[in-house]
Design a protein around this motif. Structure first.
Motif, short mmCIF file in Angstrom:
data_model
loop_
_atom_site.label_atom_id
_atom_site.label_comp_id
_atom_site.label_asym_id
_atom_site.label_seq_id
_atom_site.Cartn_x
_atom_site.Cartn_y
_atom_site.Cartn_z
N GLY A 2 2.32 1.75 6.64
CA GLY A 2 1.97 2.46 5.44
C GLY A 2 2.12 1.60 4.21
N ARG A 3 1.17 1.75 3.30
CA ARG A 3 1.37 1.10 2.00
C ARG A 3 2.50 1.82 1.27
NH1 ARG A 3 -4.29 0.83 2.70
NH2 ARG A 3 -4.62 2.71 1.49
N ARG A 69 11.36 -1.59 10.71
CA ARG A 69 10.92 -2.58 9.72
C ARG A 69 9.48 -3.03 9.96
NH1 ARG A 69 14.45 -3.84 6.18
NH2 ARG A 69 16.67 -3.58 6.54
N ALA A 70 9.13 -3.25 11.21
CA ALA A 70 7.75 -3.67 11.53
C ALA A 70 6.75 -2.57 11.19
CB ALA A 70 7.66 -4.04 13.00
N LEU A 71 7.06 -1.35 11.52
CA LEU A 71 6.15 -0.24 11.20
C LEU A 71 5.99 -0.07 9.69
CD1 LEU A 71 7.40 2.28 13.88
CD2 LEU A 71 5.07 1.37 13.71
N ALA A 72 7.08 -0.20 8.96
CA ALA A 72 7.03 -0.05 7.51
C ALA A 72 6.27 -1.19 6.84
CB ALA A 72 8.44 0.07 6.94
N ALA A 73 6.31 -2.36 7.44
CA ALA A 73 5.65 -3.53 6.86
C ALA A 73 4.15 -3.55 7.13
CB ALA A 73 6.28 -4.81 7.40
N ASP A 74 3.71 -2.88 8.17
CA ASP A 74 2.28 -2.84 8.51
C ASP A 74 1.56 -1.98 7.47
OD1 ASP A 74 -0.24 -2.29 9.56
OD2 ASP A 74 0.49 -2.36 11.62
N ARG A 75 0.56 -2.53 6.84
CA ARG A 75 -0.10 -1.86 5.70
C ARG A 75 -1.45 -1.24 6.04
NH1 ARG A 75 4.22 -0.93 3.00
NH2 ARG A 75 4.89 -2.52 1.57
N ILE A 93 17.09 2.29 5.08
CA ILE A 93 16.67 3.29 4.08
C ILE A 93 15.94 2.63 2.91
CG2 ILE A 93 18.84 3.35 2.78
CD1 ILE A 93 18.29 6.51 2.67
N ASP A 94 16.22 1.36 2.67
CA ASP A 94 15.57 0.63 1.58
C ASP A 94 14.06 0.49 1.78
OD1 ASP A 94 16.56 -1.17 3.75
OD2 ASP A 94 15.45 -2.68 2.62
N LEU A 95 13.56 0.75 2.97
CA LEU A 95 12.14 0.60 3.26
C LEU A 95 11.29 1.77 2.75
CD1 LEU A 95 12.42 -0.59 6.96
CD2 LEU A 95 12.12 -2.02 4.91
N PHE A 96 11.94 2.87 2.39
CA PHE A 96 11.21 4.08 2.07
C PHE A 96 10.97 4.23 0.58
CE2 PHE A 96 13.51 5.01 6.05
CZ PHE A 96 12.40 5.07 6.87
N ASP A 97 9.76 4.68 0.27
CA ASP A 97 9.40 4.97 -1.12
C ASP A 97 10.00 6.29 -1.58
OD1 ASP A 97 7.48 2.72 -1.76
OD2 ASP A 97 6.62 3.52 0.08
N GLY A 98 10.39 7.11 -0.63
CA GLY A 98 11.01 8.39 -0.93
C GLY A 98 11.58 9.01 0.33
N VAL A 99 12.56 9.88 0.13
CA VAL A 99 13.19 10.60 1.23
C VAL A 99 13.11 12.08 0.92
CG1 VAL A 99 15.34 11.00 2.50
CG2 VAL A 99 14.78 8.69 1.67
N PHE A 100 12.52 12.83 1.85
CA PHE A 100 12.47 14.29 1.74
C PHE A 100 13.52 14.86 2.67
CE2 PHE A 100 8.19 12.88 0.60
CZ PHE A 100 8.02 13.54 -0.60
N ALA A 168 3.59 11.31 -6.75
CA ALA A 168 4.27 10.01 -6.88
C ALA A 168 3.28 8.86 -6.86
CB ALA A 168 5.29 9.85 -5.76
N ASP A 169 2.15 9.05 -6.17
CA ASP A 169 1.15 8.00 -6.03
C ASP A 169 -0.23 8.63 -5.98
OD1 ASP A 169 -0.02 5.52 -5.61
OD2 ASP A 169 0.26 5.58 -3.45
N PRO A 170 -0.81 8.97 -7.14
CA PRO A 170 -2.05 9.74 -7.18
C PRO A 170 -3.30 8.99 -6.75
CG PRO A 170 -1.28 9.26 -9.41
CD PRO A 170 -0.25 8.73 -8.45
N GLU A 171 -3.22 7.80 -6.16
CA GLU A 171 -4.40 7.05 -5.73
C GLU A 171 -5.32 7.94 -5.01
OE1 GLU A 171 -3.41 3.51 -3.58
OE2 GLU A 171 -2.40 2.66 -5.26
#
Length: 171
Positions: A2-3, A69-75, A93-100, A168-171
């Motif tokens: 994910g981006r 880490r690999a899954l989070a890095a794949d864009r 946890i540092d890999l996440f743009d947000g935590v619900f 958070a990211d209206p793209e």
């Protein structure tokens, strides 16, 4: 994958797996960490352990950090949701743009646990007592997470999460 990467957290019985399936049904990339990334390991070293059952299994429920880490890095995907909980969350946890954080009241939690078969986590009395203790103390809930009312019908819970992601990211 994910981006933008989001974690869907919450105690046992709050609906993490159901949210994961609903996100997938809607076409989103969602990983059920408790089923796809988890193993039993030493929470301090990460080394795999064997013959861990019952309540002890909860304390050794880890996610494979390198895989996260690999899954989070794949864009390739615009957004990826990681659904579940682990005792080694601090390692990634540092890999996440947000935590619900899915939130339910005691009554809802009790009703959901009552529906679980004995061979599913939370189906046995000792596991249930641990779940209720963790629900009350919130000791394993990540600080700073965005609370989501998970007592609402599942489509509304997922709509709420997606609305917040879009804001958070209206793209």
């Amino acid at each position: 994958m994910g981006r933008r990467n989001y974690l869907i957290e919450g105690g046992s019985g709050t609906g993490k797996t159901s949210v994961c399936y609903e996100l997938r049904r809607r076409g989103y990339h969602a990983i059920n960490g408790d089923r796809e990334l988890a193993y039993q390991g030493d929470p301090l070293t990460g080394e795999p352990v064997s013959d861990v059952t019952g309540v002890c299994a909860h304390h050794h429920h880890l996610w494979r950090v390198n895989d996260v880490r690999a899954l989070a890095a794949d864009r390739q995907e615009a957004v990826t949701f990681f659904c579940g909980g682990s005792r080694n969350l601090a390692a990634f946890i540092d890999l996440f743009d947000g935590v619900f954080v899915l939130e339910v009241d005691q009554e809802t939690l009790g009703r959901r646990l009552n529906a679980r078969p004995q061979d599913e986590w939370g189906g046995r009395e000792a596991e249930r007592k641990l779940i209720e203790h963790l629900h009350e103390t919130r000791e394993e809930i990540p600080a700073g997470g965005i609370a989501v009312d998970a007592t609402a019908p599942l489509p509304q819970v997922v709509d709420d999460i997606l609305r917040r992601v879009q804001q958070a990211d209206p793209e």
